[in-house]
Design a protein around this motif. Structure first.
Motif, PDB file in Angstrom:
ATOM      1  N   UNK A  71       0.826  -1.212   0.000  1.00 10.66           N
ATOM      2  CA  UNK A  71       0.000   0.000   0.000  1.00 10.66           C
ATOM      3  C   UNK A  71       0.859   1.260   0.000  1.00 10.66           C
ATOM      4  N   UNK A  72       1.931   1.222   0.791  1.00  8.48           N
ATOM      5  CA  UNK A  72       2.800   2.397   0.854  1.00  8.48           C
ATOM      6  C   UNK A  72       3.345   2.720  -0.528  1.00  8.48           C
ATOM      7  N   UNK A  73       3.797   1.692  -1.236  1.00 15.15           N
ATOM      8  CA  UNK A  73       4.364   1.950  -2.556  1.00 15.15           C
ATOM      9  C   UNK A  73       3.279   2.356  -3.547  1.00 15.15           C
ATOM     10  N   UNK A  74       2.120   1.711  -3.444  1.00 17.20           N
ATOM     11  CA  UNK A  74       1.084   1.933  -4.450  1.00 17.20           C
ATOM     12  C   UNK A  74       0.327   3.250  -4.261  1.00 17.20           C
ATOM     13  N   UNK A  75      -0.117   3.539  -3.042  1.00 14.54           N
ATOM     14  CA  UNK A  75      -0.878   4.776  -2.847  1.00 14.54           C
ATOM     15  C   UNK A  75      -0.161   5.803  -1.984  1.00 14.54           C
ATOM     16  N   UNK A  76       0.889   5.389  -1.264  1.00 16.50           N
ATOM     17  CA  UNK A  76       1.614   6.337  -0.412  1.00 16.50           C
ATOM     18  C   UNK A  76       2.612   7.156  -1.198  1.00 16.50           C
ATOM     19  N   UNK A  77       3.496   6.465  -1.919  1.00 14.58           N
ATOM     20  CA  UNK A  77       4.552   7.173  -2.653  1.00 14.58           C
ATOM     21  C   UNK A  77       4.023   8.180  -3.673  1.00 14.58           C
ATOM     22  N   UNK A  78       2.898   7.909  -4.360  1.00 13.67           N
ATOM     23  CA  UNK A  78       2.405   8.914  -5.309  1.00 13.67           C
ATOM     24  C   UNK A  78       2.143  10.274  -4.662  1.00 13.67           C
ATOM     25  N   UNK A  79       1.817  10.302  -3.350  1.00 14.61           N
ATOM     26  CA  UNK A  79       1.626  11.598  -2.696  1.00 14.61           C
ATOM     27  C   UNK A  79       2.954  12.347  -2.600  1.00 14.61           C
ATOM     28  N   UNK A  80       4.049  11.629  -2.783  1.00 12.98           N
ATOM     29  CA  UNK A  80       5.364  12.274  -2.802  1.00 12.98           C
ATOM     30  C   UNK A  80       5.883  12.387  -4.231  1.00 12.98           C
ATOM     31  N   UNK A  83       5.369   7.289  -8.729  1.00  9.02           N
ATOM     32  CA  UNK A  83       4.203   6.476  -9.041  1.00  9.02           C
ATOM     33  C   UNK A  83       4.549   5.196  -9.805  1.00  9.02           C
ATOM     34  N   UNK A  84       3.946   4.095  -9.395  1.00  9.24           N
ATOM     35  CA  UNK A  84       4.102   2.813 -10.086  1.00  9.24           C
ATOM     36  C   UNK A  84       2.726   2.234 -10.365  1.00  9.24           C
ATOM     37  N   UNK A  85       2.619   1.380 -11.402  1.00  7.46           N
ATOM     38  CA  UNK A  85       1.330   0.707 -11.570  1.00  7.46           C
ATOM     39  C   UNK A  85       1.249  -0.495 -10.616  1.00  7.46           C
TER      40      UNK A  85
ATOM     41  N   UNK B 185      -5.343  13.044   1.773  1.00  5.78           N
ATOM     42  CA  UNK B 185      -4.164  12.594   1.013  1.00  5.78           C
ATOM     43  C   UNK B 185      -2.854  12.772   1.757  1.00  5.78           C
ATOM     44  N   UNK B 188      -1.757  10.029   4.170  1.00  3.43           N
ATOM     45  CA  UNK B 188      -1.494   8.642   3.756  1.00  3.43           C
ATOM     46  C   UNK B 188      -0.143   8.146   4.265  1.00  3.43           C
ATOM     47  N   UNK B 189       0.940   8.857   3.912  1.00  2.07           N
ATOM     48  CA  UNK B 189       2.263   8.392   4.318  1.00  2.07           C
ATOM     49  C   UNK B 189       2.426   8.341   5.839  1.00  2.07           C
ATOM     50  N   UNK B 192       0.608   5.309   7.149  1.00  5.48           N
ATOM     51  CA  UNK B 192       1.284   4.050   6.828  1.00  5.48           C
ATOM     52  C   UNK B 192       2.531   3.864   7.683  1.00  5.48           C
TER      53      UNK B 192
ATOM     54  N   UNK C 160      -7.246   3.946 -19.064  1.00  8.85           N
ATOM     55  CA  UNK C 160      -7.376   3.090 -17.882  1.00  8.85           C
ATOM     56  C   UNK C 160      -8.532   3.596 -17.039  1.00  8.85           C
ATOM     57  N   UNK C 193      -8.281   7.010  -4.172  1.00 14.33           N
ATOM     58  CA  UNK C 193      -6.859   7.208  -3.895  1.00 14.33           C
ATOM     59  C   UNK C 193      -6.042   6.825  -5.119  1.00 14.33           C
ATOM     60  N   UNK C 197      -3.667   9.147  -7.331  1.00 16.30           N
ATOM     61  CA  UNK C 197      -2.263   8.747  -7.479  1.00 16.30           C
ATOM     62  C   UNK C 197      -1.908   8.550  -8.956  1.00 16.30           C
ATOM     63  N   UNK C 199      -3.211   6.367 -11.120  1.00 14.51           N
ATOM     64  CA  UNK C 199      -3.211   4.974 -11.573  1.00 14.51           C
ATOM     65  C   UNK C 199      -4.192   4.738 -12.715  1.00 14.51           C
TER      66      UNK C 199
END
Lengths: 217, 218, 271
Positions: A71-80, A83-85, B185, B188-189, B192, C160, C193, C197, C199
């Motif tokens: 979750x951290x990588x998927x939805x947490x990091x995008x806030x910083x 972004x990854x799929x 938003x 979130x971090x 977590x 997407x 979310x 993000x 996605x």
């Protein structure tokens, strides 16, 4: 009795899921083997700060759920702004998590190779890294193969949590099939069988290797 | 990232409530799977005919499928055959099924590590098989099994997070409620990080206890 | 030494039995509470009605972590129903559900009724009984302001689309825009979310839910209007005609007294 028409009618989705599960488990195995080896060498290197880094990494990631990493990588990091799929995020999470366990297995393997060998190699003029690379690691690998096999089984099983970040693996596809067809029981039994197709042979392989290793000692 | 906004007393209390649910569900599942896993492990060690073969197959099947699948199965599929469980019950059941299988292997190999001579000695001194097992083999084996059993408990505690998918109001779930708020938003971090920290503290403490016990007994 | 071990043995045995007895009792409660008894009667006996509601849908059912309360249109309607059936709007309990878990939780007897932005559909009617329509929604698209997507026709094979598992919109979008790549998430919190993000290019579900999201974050807007009809109903376990009748009566009372309009105005600003 089990209704296998569910499998044939939704074959495309099952096959796609199976492929993605295998692919991300394999990628994660390679990734976590590399990272795990580096961490293991860090933990036993004669340099204190490296020890600390290795220990902190292993202790931290062994003791938190894989789900929180994903979750951290998927939805947490995008806030910083990173972004990854779903597939990338899930595979990275698997690598981060599993490398902590693999590091411990490899460290145990290295420690099992006799200390005298390190000293002998060092006194014959090899550097620390050369000693590791040419003398210790090749021997350690043999001891480490069964636990690595176990970690691979865990990877295949753990990859199922990628389903909650829409990575398209087996569990995700099964979920969609069952929600679309309103068939639950059979869909899940079939997906269980598909997992077993991968994990059971691995499990027997590991058992066999463990027994052979025990005999040779 | 807004740490101050994320860590208000209300939010912390709400997360703690979720963590208590996690600990409660994990705690019940630990006790149940220790008992059931212990029974299965002992039956397989004693090689009771038929029963031990059936259990061997079951254990092998359960160990080799993902826990998430077992959780989904318990909650979504079992109602089709008339077994209806609440999210809490389903989570406990699924965790117990999976961890019993895992623990039974730990316990079986622990028992196997005790020299067979001890069993024979016990028998020849007039104890029954069960008495020998209970008074001689099990106490020694348990001591050796402490580290792997504790690490299995740690796994179980981590695995409880998966129950978020069946609407169990545990830690992960409560965390997501906080960042689902308008403007959440930036929480979130921090959320977590805090959740990871909570798991780490409890699990790391457990692993230290396990190491202490290991040092004491060897 | 053996004596002490015996003591330990009996304690373990007792604990073992206690656990199993507890488990057995738990099971018994479930079978008597869930199966044959009429749910309306159970509600009256317990003097409390348990609703399954969303916790992540702004304006319909959103949980406030500071107070622990869930707030929204669905919640207020549920309270009115409790008032009509039990004479007191506070005699309700809310359990949090997702689109995926709500029907199993109803079948399991965990909740008495579902009021959770649930569309009445032919497939679902086979599984549950629905009340009259209490809200008329329609599927729409949520995009970041300035997006290239202006309507459903702009969705092509490079788009997407984010949706939620178990929702009608996840199914509809595959029919309306078969080329789209659909990513399905567990609940609306995760879906939104994921959209934020980056996605996916757009999130699709009922406009009512999307308005709630656009209300939360004004960088997002609805496009493309309603391209399906999504009539919301309150669901009860199959065969509970009496409960459904009581709910329908409550809905009619609400509409006649003007209470429904008040609640509608309070939460649904657009229209």
């Amino acid at each position: 009795m089990l209704d296998f028409t569910i499998l044939t009618e939704n074959w495309d989705m099952y096959a796609e899921g199976f492929k993605v599960t295998l692919l991300c488990s394999l990628l994660a195995l390679i990734g976590s083997f590399l990272l795990g080896t580096i961490l293991a060498v860090f933990r036993i290197a004669p340099i204190k700060p490296l020890n600390w880094i290795g220990t902190i990494y292993v202790e931290f990631f062994r003791n938190i759920p894989l789900l929180i990493i994903a979750f951290t990588i998927f939805v947490g990091l995008p806030t910083l702004g990173i972004s990854f799929d779903g597939f990338q995020a899930g595979t990275i999470a698997l690598i981060i998590y599993t490398s902590a366990f693999i590091a411990e297995a490899i460290r145990a393997g290295i420690l099992a190779v006799h200390k005298g060998q390190t000293e002998a190699a060092r006194s014959s003029g090899l550097t620390y890294i050369e000693t590791m690379r040419y003398v210790i690691l090749p021997q350690a690998i043999k001891i480490v193969i069964p636990p690595l096999g176990n970690q691979f089984i865990n990877l295949v099983k753990n990859s199922s949590i990628l389903s909650v970040i829409a990575a398209g693996e087996l569990m995700y596809q099964a979920d969609l099939i069952s929600l679309r067809t309103y068939v639950v029981f059979d869909v899940y039994i079939i997906v269980a069988l598909l997992y077993l197709v991968i994990t059971l042979p691995l499990s027997y392989g590991v058992n066999y290797l463990e027994k052979r290793l025990a005999k040779s000692n | 990232m807004d740490f101050a906004g994320a860590y208000t007393p209300d939010h912390l209390k709400f997360l703690l409530e979720g963590f208590l649910v996690t600990l409660k569900v994990a705690g019940i599942a630990i006790v149940l799977s220790f008992i059931i896993g212990g029974l299965i492990g002992t039956i397989r060690y004693a090689k009771i005919p038929i029963l031990s073969q059936i259990l061997a197959i079951l254990v092998e099947l359960i160990r080799n499928v993902p826990l998430l699948l077992i959780i989904f199965f318990t909650f979504f599929a079992l109602p089709e055959v008339g077994i209806k469980l609440t999210p809490t019950m389903a989570a406990i059941t699924a965790l117990t099924i999976f961890e019993s299988a895992m623990l039974s292997e730990v316990i079986r190999s622990g028992l196997n590590s005790i020299h067979k001579g001890q069993l024979e000695a016990g028998r020849s001194s007039g104890l029954s098989y069960v008495q020998t097992l209970w008074h001689i083999v099990l106490p020694q084996a348990l001591r050796r099994m402490v580290p792997p059993i504790v690490s299995q408990f740690i796994s179980l505690l981590k695995d409880t997070s998966l129950a978020v998918v069946i609407s169990l109001s545990e830690l992960m779930h409560n965390g997501s409620v906080i960042y689902a708020q308008p403007g959440g938003d930036k929480f979130i971090m921090p959320i977590f990080i805090l959740i990871a920290g909570m798991y780490f503290v409890v699990n790391y403490a457990l692993s230290i206890i396990a190491r202490r016990l290991e040092l004491k007994t060897t | 030494m053996f004596k002490r071990k015996k003591g330990l043995f009996s304690i373990l045995l007792l604990a073992f039995m206690a656990v199993f007895m507890l488990a057995a009792c738990g099971d018994k409660d479930k079978t008597t509470g869930g199966k044959d008894k009429d749910v309306l009667q159970t509600i009256k006996d317990n003097d409390k009605i348990v609703f399954g509601v969303k916790n992540d849908s702004n304006l319909f059912g959103l949980k406030n972590p500071s107070t622990g309360d869930i707030e929204g249109f669905d919640i207020d309607i549920a309270k009115e129903i409790a008032k009509s059936i039990l004479g007191d709007a506070s005699k309700v309990e809310f359990k949090e559900v997702t689109s995926k878990t709500r029907i199993p939780m109803l079948q399991n007897g965990d909740i008495d009724a579902i009021i959770a932005t649930m569309t009445i559909s032919v497939e679902r009617k086979k599984e549950v009984d629905f009340s009259d329509v209490y809200f008329q929604a329609g599927q729409s698209l949520l995009v970041k302001k300035g997006s290239k997507i202006k309507s459903i026709d702009d969705i092509d094979n490079s788009t997407k689309v984010i949706a939620v598992k178990g929702s009608t919109s996840a199914q509809n979008i595959r029919e309306k825009a078969p080329k789209a790549q659909v990513l399905e998430f567990e609940n609306y919190a995760e879906a939104f979310t994921a959209l934020k993000a980056g996605k996916g290019d757009t999130l699709t579900t009922d406009d009512a839910i999307l308005y709630g999201m656009a209300d939360q974050d004004n960088n997002y807007e609805l496009v493309g209007g309603q391209f399906t009809d999504e009539p919301y109903g309150i669901a009860a376990k199959k065969g509970n005609t009496k409960l459904v009748e009581a709910i329908n009566k409550a809905l009619t009372e609400m509409k006649d007294s003007g209470r429904y309009d008040e609640i509608h105005k309070k939460w649904i600003k657009k229209d």
